[in-house]
Motif scaffolding. Structure first.
Motif, mmCIF file in Angstrom:
data_model
loop_
_atom_site.group_PDB
_atom_site.id
_atom_site.type_symbol
_atom_site.label_atom_id
_atom_site.label_comp_id
_atom_site.label_asym_id
_atom_site.label_seq_id
_atom_site.Cartn_x
_atom_site.Cartn_y
_atom_site.Cartn_z
ATOM 1 N N VAL A 191 30.876 -2.773 19.505
ATOM 2 C CA VAL A 191 30.462 -2.870 21.461
ATOM 3 C C VAL A 191 29.414 -1.317 20.819
ATOM 4 C CG1 VAL A 191 30.815 -1.710 24.089
ATOM 5 C CG2 VAL A 191 32.412 -3.575 22.323
ATOM 6 N N GLU A 219 27.429 0.512 22.682
ATOM 7 C CA GLU A 219 27.308 1.939 23.649
ATOM 8 C C GLU A 219 28.841 2.183 23.232
ATOM 9 O OE1 GLU A 219 25.353 2.938 25.230
ATOM 10 O OE2 GLU A 219 26.990 4.882 25.658
ATOM 11 N N LEU A 220 29.779 1.647 23.318
ATOM 12 C CA LEU A 220 31.419 2.445 22.126
ATOM 13 C C LEU A 220 30.216 2.877 21.132
ATOM 14 C CD1 LEU A 220 33.633 2.865 23.305
ATOM 15 C CD2 LEU A 220 34.056 0.606 22.380
ATOM 16 N N SER A 270 27.346 4.081 20.454
ATOM 17 C CA SER A 270 26.605 5.551 20.009
ATOM 18 C C SER A 270 27.100 5.998 20.723
ATOM 19 C CB SER A 270 25.291 5.000 21.021
ATOM 20 O OG SER A 270 25.107 3.554 20.790
ATOM 21 N N ARG A 271 28.336 6.131 21.558
ATOM 22 C CA ARG A 271 28.586 7.476 22.254
ATOM 23 C C ARG A 271 29.432 8.291 21.220
ATOM 24 N NH1 ARG A 271 30.196 5.633 28.800
ATOM 25 N NH2 ARG A 271 28.188 4.903 29.583
ATOM 26 N N ILE A 290 27.051 10.821 18.798
ATOM 27 C CA ILE A 290 27.077 11.480 18.931
ATOM 28 C C ILE A 290 28.514 13.358 19.401
ATOM 29 C CG2 ILE A 290 27.170 11.715 21.971
ATOM 30 C CD1 ILE A 290 23.904 12.488 20.049
ATOM 31 N N ARG A 291 29.409 12.167 19.200
ATOM 32 C CA ARG A 291 30.255 13.447 19.928
ATOM 33 C C ARG A 291 31.067 13.526 17.895
ATOM 34 N NH1 ARG A 291 33.102 9.760 23.734
ATOM 35 N NH2 ARG A 291 33.822 8.686 22.127
ATOM 36 N N GLY A 342 20.585 2.296 19.394
ATOM 37 C CA GLY A 342 20.955 3.928 19.765
ATOM 38 C C GLY A 342 22.092 4.448 18.964
ATOM 39 N N LEU A 346 19.968 5.784 16.686
ATOM 40 C CA LEU A 346 19.224 7.311 17.597
ATOM 41 C C LEU A 346 20.100 8.858 17.296
ATOM 42 C CD1 LEU A 346 17.005 5.853 19.434
ATOM 43 C CD2 LEU A 346 16.176 7.145 18.602
ATOM 44 N N SER A 347 21.234 8.561 17.520
ATOM 45 C CA SER A 347 22.233 9.273 17.724
ATOM 46 C C SER A 347 22.229 10.320 15.982
ATOM 47 C CB SER A 347 24.049 8.838 17.876
ATOM 48 O OG SER A 347 23.568 8.545 19.556
#
Lengths: 214, 350
Positions: free
Chosen positions: B51, B53-54, B56-57, B60-61, B92, B95-96
């Protein structure tokens, strides 16, 4: 306290350096261009101010809510700069930034900030400042259906929903068009030096409000 | 921000093109100093696929703590340059990593380079003790790619063959999924194949009787599905049938890849092959290619297993070669979802 702030939660790509002796801001309406523009803007703001990394006390960023990719660019850039320069980071709500901008522009102290979240929804946060612009109170930022926005008759609103939801914007006694800028992020960050955290304490993260999988 | 071309360099690299966050430090004098990886596989498993978006999130963590950890493990060396995966991949996710990498290089006043993910895979065997000499044929087989490339040097790539539909790894994963083997099921197919009877089913070898080096794997996936559905209809949908289908499927893929590689080596007059990407961990594929190369008195080169899949060590190596040649990016860290290997610039110091 000299604060270098980055705000990229909307199409507005913005960098600002604010301190006792300095106030330099750059911004550009640049949808999907943040990855190209943000670091050159940081570079330019520093050179315009004649600042080096050692002159900066803290970094700040607009944590959102807003466009996910933009939020991660701001979070990623401050992570890289904070790691490279060994600086603490202050996270500031992008909605609070808009409310602060509205205060600065009008002197009025109570604002509901509204940012278009697409899909019929809006990010909102209510903020109250004192007459010096110090944030006194605010609600938690939330994601609501646009149709649920129902302000009291004397409520002021600020944000970018005028075009998408004109009926909602019209409900406010006063409406100001705005998108978050980095100057407001820096000003609000300077009000809360105790919330400057090192990377060891906290990794700067966006506030999404919407789950990654719906 | 000026580098002296050909000077040795210590490079920190970040990989975040898909569902692995990885950081590595490579020193051109001392080799790989440290590498770390955080796999998101478990996060995506419940959705049966990555997924974006998952992913990318999570990048970034995880990336910044991984950088700190990797620097400490390497003994906090002086970093001369930063490499990051700039494409192809999930925008995404890229880019992170790019935002963190490019900003860190800016803060440290050192050069940065956006690396092509597949160039990383191509050059991964260079991190091993017995690296291949140029020119060679490279077979890149993963969940996202199935390519045969002629490699004449760094940045000198000619795409000889590609899949017309599914990537080989994708066909592995889909075969696993239809038989309820979970996600990502490719490695499970390889594992079950070990107990499969290879005489029970025979799968086609797609496109081997056609000229050229292009490949197709979606037909094989459909063949797996039809075979499994027939077994289900006959009440024969048990673990042994699963294993037998896995074995027949794996043999068909391995044969097809081997035949195409043989053809590429013959066509180009070469006798060295590099095999990289997640699917290159498959035992049968390695066995077939080893047999082929032994028969030709040539040689097959593989990265160590952990560098067959996505990792930052390969990005650090590829980035170091380009940075040492004086190449670097400006402050723009825009990512490329699509990016042809053939568009890369050649560098000459090898």
């Amino acid at each position: 306290m000299n604060v270098l702030a980055i705000e990229t939660s909307t199409a507005n790509c913005a960098v600002s350096l604010v301190g006792e002796q300095v106030c330099v801001s750059l911004q550009e309406y640049a949808p999907q261009q943040h990855a190209q523009l943000i670091l050159p803007m940081v570079d330019q703001v520093l050179s315009q101010a004649g600042f080096q990394a050692q002159d900066i006390d803290a970094l700040a960023f607009g944590e959102g809510p807003g466009a996910f990719t933009g939020l991660r660019i701001a979070a990623g850039v401050v992570q890289g700069l904070a790691l490279g320069w060994d600086k603490p980071v202050i996270a500031v709500s992008s909605l609070q930034a808009m409310a602060y901008q509205a205060f600065e522009q009008t002197g009025q102290t109570h604002w509901l900030a509204c940012l278009d979240a697409r899909m019929g929804e809006v990010y909102t946060q209510w903020c109250e400042f004192d007459t010096q612009g110090q944030l006194l109170n605010c609600s938690t930022a939330q994601l609501v259906k646009a149709a649920m926005i129902n302000p009291a008759s004397d409520c002021n609103g600020v944000g970018d929903i005028q075009t998408s939801y004109p009926a909602q914007a019209a409900l406010f006694s006063r409406w100001l068009d705005a998108v978050p800028n980095a100057n407001a992020i820096a000003q609000l960050a300077r009000q809360r030096p105790a919330q400057a955290y090192s990377l060891g304490q906290q990794i700067p993260q966006p506030i999404y409000l919407r789950p990654s999988v719906s | 921000m000026i580098t002296n071309p050909m000077q040795p360099m210590c490079v920190l690299a970040i990989e975040s093109s898909c569902d692995e966050s990885a950081v590595a430090i490579y020193d051109s004098r001392k080799g790989l100093l440290a590498h770390n990886l955080f796999s998101q596989v478990a996060l995506h498993a419940e959705y049966g696929g990555v997924v974006p978006e998952l992913a990318s999130r999570d990048h970034i963590r995880k990336i910044t703590p991984l950088i700190t950890q990797t620097l400490e493990q390497a003994g906090k060396p002086k970093i001369d340059g930063i490499a990051y995966t700039a494409g192809p991949g999930l925008i995404g996710a890229l880019l992170s990593g790019g935002a963190i990498a490019r900003s860190l290089a800016f803060a440290w006043h050192i050069p940065a380079i956006g690396v092509h993910h597949m160039e990383g895979h191509l050059l991964a065997p260079m991190l091993e003790d017995n690296p291949p000499a140029f020119p060679f044929i490279a077979l890149l087989v993963s969940g996202g790619h199935s390519m045969i490339i002629r490699v004449d040097g760094i940045g000198r790539y000619k795409l000889l063959g590609d899949t017309l539909d599914d990537a080989a790894g994708e066909a592995f994963d889909k075969t696993a999924k239809m038989m309820g083997l979970g996600y990502p099921g490719g490695p499970m197919v390889s594992k079950l194949a070990l107990s499969g009877d290879q005489t029970r089913y025979r799968f086609p070898r797609p496109m081997v009787d056609r000229p050229g080096l292009d490949m197709s794997f979606s037909g094989l996936k459909t063949f797996s599905l039809n075979t499994w559905q027939k077994a289900q209809a006959e009440g024969d949908d048990n673990d042994q049938t699963r294993a037998d289908i896995c074995r027949a499927f794996e043999l068909a893929v391995a044969d097809t890849l081997m035949i195409k590689c043989k053809r590429a080596l013959d066509q180009e007059g070469l006798n060295r092959i590099v095999v990289s990407g997640g699917v290159s961990a498959n035992r049968e594929i390695r066995a077939k290619l080893d047999q082929l190369m032994a028969k030709r008195k040539g040689q097959a080169f593989y990265p160590r297993l952990e560098f067959c899949t996505d990792n930052a060590a390969m990005i650090a190596y590829a980035g170091a070669q380009r940075l040492m040649a004086g190449e670097q990016n400006d402050l723009n860290f825009a990512a490329k979802a699509r990016w042809s290997l053939e568009d890369l610039s050649a560098i000459d110091h090898h």
